[in-house]
Design an enzyme around this catalytic site. Structure first.
Site, PDB file in Angstrom:
ATOM      1  N   CYS A  11      21.350 139.485 -69.195  1.00 49.55           N
ATOM      2  CA  CYS A  11      21.458 140.882 -68.743  1.00 49.55           C
ATOM      3  C   CYS A  11      20.182 141.688 -68.974  1.00 49.55           C
ATOM      4  CB  CYS A  11      22.645 141.565 -69.405  1.00 49.55           C
ATOM      5  SG  CYS A  11      24.210 140.809 -68.920  1.00 49.55           S
ATOM      6  N   ASN A  36      29.772 145.390 -64.626  1.00 53.87           N
ATOM      7  CA  ASN A  36      28.581 144.852 -65.284  1.00 53.87           C
ATOM      8  C   ASN A  36      28.004 143.756 -64.389  1.00 53.87           C
ATOM      9  OD1 ASN A  36      26.812 143.322 -66.867  1.00 53.87           O
ATOM     10  ND2 ASN A  36      27.951 143.702 -68.759  1.00 53.87           N
ATOM     11  N   HIS A  91      21.292 149.353 -69.048  1.00 51.78           N
ATOM     12  CA  HIS A  91      22.101 148.263 -68.483  1.00 51.78           C
ATOM     13  C   HIS A  91      23.579 148.680 -68.544  1.00 51.78           C
ATOM     14  CE1 HIS A  91      24.248 144.636 -67.917  1.00 51.78           C
ATOM     15  NE2 HIS A  91      24.452 144.397 -69.202  1.00 51.78           N
TER      16      HIS A  91
HETATM   17  O1  UT7 Z   1      26.123 142.608 -70.537  1.00 51.20           O
HETATM   18  C1  UT7 Z   1      25.515 142.421 -71.783  1.00 51.20           C
HETATM   19  C2  UT7 Z   1      26.368 141.758 -72.791  1.00 51.20           C
HETATM   20  N1  UT7 Z   1      27.728 142.194 -72.778  1.00 51.20           N
HETATM   21  C3  UT7 Z   1      28.139 143.344 -73.358  1.00 51.20           C
HETATM   22  O2  UT7 Z   1      27.371 144.131 -73.832  1.00 51.20           O
HETATM   23  C4  UT7 Z   1      29.621 143.549 -73.454  1.00 51.20           C
HETATM   24  C5  UT7 Z   1      29.992 143.802 -74.906  1.00 51.20           C
HETATM   25  N2  UT7 Z   1      31.390 143.826 -75.225  1.00 51.20           N
HETATM   26  C6  UT7 Z   1      32.323 144.639 -74.630  1.00 51.20           C
HETATM   27  O3  UT7 Z   1      32.044 145.341 -73.684  1.00 51.20           O
HETATM   28  C7  UT7 Z   1      33.669 144.719 -75.274  1.00 51.20           C
HETATM   29  O4  UT7 Z   1      33.640 144.079 -76.515  1.00 51.20           O
HETATM   30  C8  UT7 Z   1      34.814 144.112 -74.408  1.00 51.20           C
HETATM   31  C9  UT7 Z   1      35.066 144.985 -73.185  1.00 51.20           C
HETATM   32  C10 UT7 Z   1      34.491 142.703 -74.027  1.00 51.20           C
HETATM   33  C11 UT7 Z   1      36.089 144.128 -75.251  1.00 51.20           C
HETATM   34  O5  UT7 Z   1      36.392 145.450 -75.657  1.00 51.20           O
HETATM   35  P1  UT7 Z   1      36.684 145.769 -77.195  1.00 51.20           P
HETATM   36  O6  UT7 Z   1      37.020 147.187 -77.258  1.00 51.20           O
HETATM   37  O7  UT7 Z   1      35.507 145.297 -78.000  1.00 51.20           O
HETATM   38  O8  UT7 Z   1      37.957 144.896 -77.461  1.00 51.20           O
HETATM   39  P2  UT7 Z   1      38.145 143.778 -78.567  1.00 51.20           P
HETATM   40  O9  UT7 Z   1      37.469 142.515 -78.145  1.00 51.20           O
HETATM   41  O10 UT7 Z   1      37.831 144.351 -79.906  1.00 51.20           O
HETATM   42  O11 UT7 Z   1      39.701 143.551 -78.473  1.00 51.20           O
HETATM   43  C12 UT7 Z   1      40.625 144.603 -78.807  1.00 51.20           C
HETATM   44  C13 UT7 Z   1      42.009 144.182 -78.361  1.00 51.20           C
HETATM   45  C14 UT7 Z   1      42.332 142.730 -78.762  1.00 51.20           C
HETATM   46  O12 UT7 Z   1      43.700 142.688 -79.052  1.00 51.20           O
HETATM   47  P3  UT7 Z   1      44.213 142.734 -80.578  1.00 51.20           P
HETATM   48  O13 UT7 Z   1      43.586 141.549 -81.242  1.00 51.20           O
HETATM   49  O14 UT7 Z   1      43.724 144.029 -81.129  1.00 51.20           O
HETATM   50  O15 UT7 Z   1      45.700 142.661 -80.436  1.00 51.20           O
HETATM   51  C15 UT7 Z   1      42.063 141.945 -77.497  1.00 51.20           C
HETATM   52  O16 UT7 Z   1      42.815 140.750 -77.434  1.00 51.20           O
HETATM   53  O17 UT7 Z   1      42.061 144.200 -76.922  1.00 51.20           O
HETATM   54  C16 UT7 Z   1      42.506 142.924 -76.433  1.00 51.20           C
HETATM   55  N3  UT7 Z   1      41.873 142.698 -75.121  1.00 51.20           N
HETATM   56  C17 UT7 Z   1      42.432 143.123 -74.015  1.00 51.20           C
HETATM   57  N4  UT7 Z   1      43.592 143.772 -73.764  1.00 51.20           N
HETATM   58  C18 UT7 Z   1      43.872 144.063 -72.479  1.00 51.20           C
HETATM   59  C19 UT7 Z   1      40.687 142.109 -74.862  1.00 51.20           C
HETATM   60  N5  UT7 Z   1      40.464 142.141 -73.534  1.00 51.20           N
HETATM   61  C20 UT7 Z   1      41.532 142.764 -72.980  1.00 51.20           C
HETATM   62  C21 UT7 Z   1      41.886 143.093 -71.665  1.00 51.20           C
HETATM   63  N6  UT7 Z   1      43.062 143.749 -71.449  1.00 51.20           N
HETATM   64  N7  UT7 Z   1      41.105 142.799 -70.599  1.00 51.20           N
END
Ligand code: UT7
Length: 364
Positions: free
Chosen positions: A133, A305, A275
């Protein structure tokens, strides 16, 4: 370009500053962008994944994204964006083509020569750059280096990714974020300080954290292991939460480093083009830099993204809709797998954006 010592302040892990010689600076002369016509809405994803429109909007800021359909490859997106940038700069020929991509048409050869040939630029040096990215800023630096050293007078720099071809469609952690698109700029030789001249350019990497974002199979490491790839190892994997934290920290630090090198304060920045990783990441970086939302350029709601394509696609769209104007002092920053990151400053020049269609939220 000359490697300058790191300025005091932002810290040794921020990256390295490149400075163009004053008499021969790389100057932005054209911009273009392209997204494939097919749009996937959050409702489309909710229909096949354990997720919700509310979760995707509040956690990522994304409502719709453009995706390729079978038959369309990264080079097809790159050619369209490159064409727009060449039209914008009124060029029919350049001296080199640099393509940043994580989704080349084939593992071998590079995709850039085919793109150059289809743009009628055949014969010029054309090669790919891989920095996920952060790819656009790495390709920009490569093009800028060609100009600063006299290897080229004009360089077409393209960033194109068809991330949906490597994302696991069943992985809700990545399938809701990543999308497809391409952006491009033309760089020409000019002089430091003129509108469009690249100011500061900071690049950095941390390979100790390469496992945070990876496609495990398909390269020499997996072949060298002698083991067959396990199911799903051909897909893109991201440790979302850790990546999130590093994205905020690295883009903030690289931005501060580039600002310090340029002699700008955050208050001097008219437009901030980061980005488009995740709307919450953008908000966190902006807040840490003290650059309010009104100065932030963003199109993540409608394109998601798009990997390396993110920044030039945003610049093209913002120039076309008037949110980025000639004379605006612009800060760019990106972060991605590798880990790799970068930041750059420039004053936006008087440019005619390419005439092509722009991202839309309509479903086709
Ligand atoms: O492009 C350059 C590199 N990439 C990035 O910079 C992206 C960086 N990361 C992110 O944007 C975020 O970490 C994500 C969008 C991937 C995830 O968001 P988050 O707020 O960090 O969620 P998380 O991974 O901490 O997960 C929180 C909860 C989890 O459930 P529990 O364990 O709290 O019950 C996940 O299983 O959200 C759950 N979850 C979802 N729920 C509904 C993860 N993805 C989803 C989803 N829909 N799509």
């Amino acid at each position: 370009m000359n490697g300058a010592p790191l300025p005091a302040g932002p810290g040794p892990r921020t990256g390295r500053v490149f400075t163009a010689p004053a008499g021969r600076a790389p100057v932005l002369a054209g911009v273009g962008g392209h997204v494939p016509p097919t749009v996937v809405t959050n409702a489309d994803l909710v229909a096949r994944l354990d997720t919700s429109d509310d979760w995707i909007r509040t956690r990522t800021g994304i409502a719709t994204r453009h995706v390729v359909t079978p038959g369309t490859a990264t080079s097809d997106l790159a050619v369209e964006a490159g064409l727009q940038a060449l039209k914008s700069s009124h060029d029919s020929q350049v001296d080199a083509v640099v393509l940043a991509t994580t989704t080349p048409d084939h593992p071998c050869p590079a995709t850039a020569p085919a793109v150059a040939a289809r743009l009628g630029l055949g014969g010029v040096p054309a090669f790919d750059v891989a920095a996920v990215c952060a790819g656009f800023l790495y390709a920009l630096a490569t093009g800028a280096g060609h100009i600063a050293t006299g290897l080229a007078d004009r360089v077409l720099v393209i960033a194109a990714d068809a991330f949906t071809t490597i994302v696991d469609p069943d992985d809700r952690g990545t399938a809701v974020i990543f999308a497809d698109g391409a952006g491009a700029v033309v760089l020409r030789a000019g002089t430091a300080g003129e509108p469009g001249a690249l100011g500061s350019l900071v690049l950095g990497s941390d390979g100790e954290l390469s496992d945070l974002i990876t496609v495990p199979a398909g390269g020499s490491r997996q072949r060298a292991s002698g083991l067959a790839p396990r199911p799903g190892e051909e897909y893109f994997r991201m440790a979302g939460r850790a990546t999130y934290r590093h994205a905020v920290e690295r883009m903030t630090a690289a931005s501060l480093h580039a600002l310090a090198d340029a002699g700008w304060r955050p208050g001097d920045v008219d437009r901030f083009a980061a980005h488009q990783a995740n709307a919450r990441i953008l908000a966190a970086v902006s807040e840490r830099l003290g650059i309010g939302p009104a100065r932030q350029l963003s199109n993540i709601e409608h394109v998601g993204n798009t990997g390396g394509a993110s920044i030039p696609l945003l610049l093209d769209q913002s120039a076309a809709d008037g949110s980025l104007k000639a004379g605006d002092r612009l800060l760019l920053t990106a972060f991605g797998g590798g880990l790799s990151w970068g930041a750059a400053t420039l004053t936006w020049p008087e440019l005619q954006p390419g005439p092509g269609p722009r991202p839309t939220s309509r479903t086709t």
